[in-house]
Write a protein that holds these residues in place. Structure first.
Motif, PDB file in Angstrom:
ATOM      1  N   ALA A  17       0.807  -1.221   0.000  1.00  0.00           N
ATOM      2  CA  ALA A  17       0.000   0.000   0.000  1.00  0.00           C
ATOM      3  C   ALA A  17       0.839   1.269   0.000  1.00  0.00           C
ATOM      4  O   ALA A  17       0.363   2.321  -0.429  1.00  0.00           O
ATOM      5  CB  ALA A  17      -0.921   0.004   1.216  1.00  0.00           C
ATOM      6  N   PRO A  21       2.745   1.674  -4.853  1.00  0.00           N
ATOM      7  CA  PRO A  21       2.063   2.780  -5.546  1.00  0.00           C
ATOM      8  C   PRO A  21       2.956   4.010  -5.697  1.00  0.00           C
ATOM      9  O   PRO A  21       2.867   4.728  -6.700  1.00  0.00           O
ATOM     10  CB  PRO A  21       0.871   3.085  -4.643  1.00  0.00           C
ATOM     11  N   ASN A  22       3.810   4.240  -4.733  1.00  0.00           N
ATOM     12  CA  ASN A  22       4.720   5.370  -4.814  1.00  0.00           C
ATOM     13  C   ASN A  22       5.728   5.174  -5.945  1.00  0.00           C
ATOM     14  O   ASN A  22       6.092   6.129  -6.637  1.00  0.00           O
ATOM     15  CB  ASN A  22       5.446   5.536  -3.478  1.00  0.00           C
ATOM     16  N   GLU A  23       6.179   3.961  -6.141  1.00  0.00           N
ATOM     17  CA  GLU A  23       7.155   3.689  -7.190  1.00  0.00           C
ATOM     18  C   GLU A  23       6.603   3.975  -8.585  1.00  0.00           C
ATOM     19  O   GLU A  23       7.343   4.386  -9.475  1.00  0.00           O
ATOM     20  CB  GLU A  23       7.644   2.239  -7.108  1.00  0.00           C
ATOM     21  N   VAL A  24       5.316   3.753  -8.787  1.00  0.00           N
ATOM     22  CA  VAL A  24       4.693   4.065 -10.082  1.00  0.00           C
ATOM     23  C   VAL A  24       4.878   5.544 -10.392  1.00  0.00           C
ATOM     24  O   VAL A  24       5.276   5.925 -11.499  1.00  0.00           O
ATOM     25  CB  VAL A  24       3.197   3.675 -10.070  1.00  0.00           C
ATOM     26  N   TRP A  25       4.621   6.394  -9.415  1.00  0.00           N
ATOM     27  CA  TRP A  25       4.737   7.836  -9.641  1.00  0.00           C
ATOM     28  C   TRP A  25       6.197   8.262  -9.777  1.00  0.00           C
ATOM     29  O   TRP A  25       6.508   9.189 -10.524  1.00  0.00           O
ATOM     30  CB  TRP A  25       4.042   8.607  -8.517  1.00  0.00           C
TER      31      TRP A  25
END
Length: 114
Positions: A17, A21-25
């Motif tokens: 969580a 998701p942070n890595e995508v950005w």
């Protein structure tokens, strides 16, 4: 050792969580920002905002430590921040080096205290 790191389920939730998701950005930012000049005013402003947010988070954690960090003595938390800041200044303002060294001091101090 599981008391120190918490439950494996919590770590899995943190990775799924928080980290992924942070890595995508982050990857999107690398892709879109590949052609941007590092010295541009926009990037200088973004870097300043990111540094200010990091400083605010560190101050919040120092003053009102959450969860297990509340069990760490104040002197150890402040010492870890001082060590991280010293490394930050010595490594030509590398935020990564400062954060990692502060974490190492905090973890080593907590391990040493038992």
């Amino acid at each position: 050792m599981s008391e120190f790191f918490g439950s494996p389920h919590a770590l899995l939730v943190l990775v799924l969580a928080g980290f992924l998701p942070n890595e995508v950005w982050r990857m999107a930012g690398l892709w879109f920002g590949a052609g941007v000049d590092e010295g541009s005013e926009v990037l200088v402003w973004v870097r300043a905002v990111a540094t200010a947010i990091l400083a605010g988070v560190i101050a919040q954690i120092l003053v009102q430590p959450p969860g297990a960090l509340a069990g760490v003595p104040d002197w150890l938390r402040y010492g870890a921040v001082a060590a991280g800041f010293a490394v930050f200044m010595l490594t030509r303002r590398s935020i990564f080096a400062g954060v990692v060294s502060g974490e190492i001091v905090l973890l080593a101090g907590k391990w040493w205290l038992g």
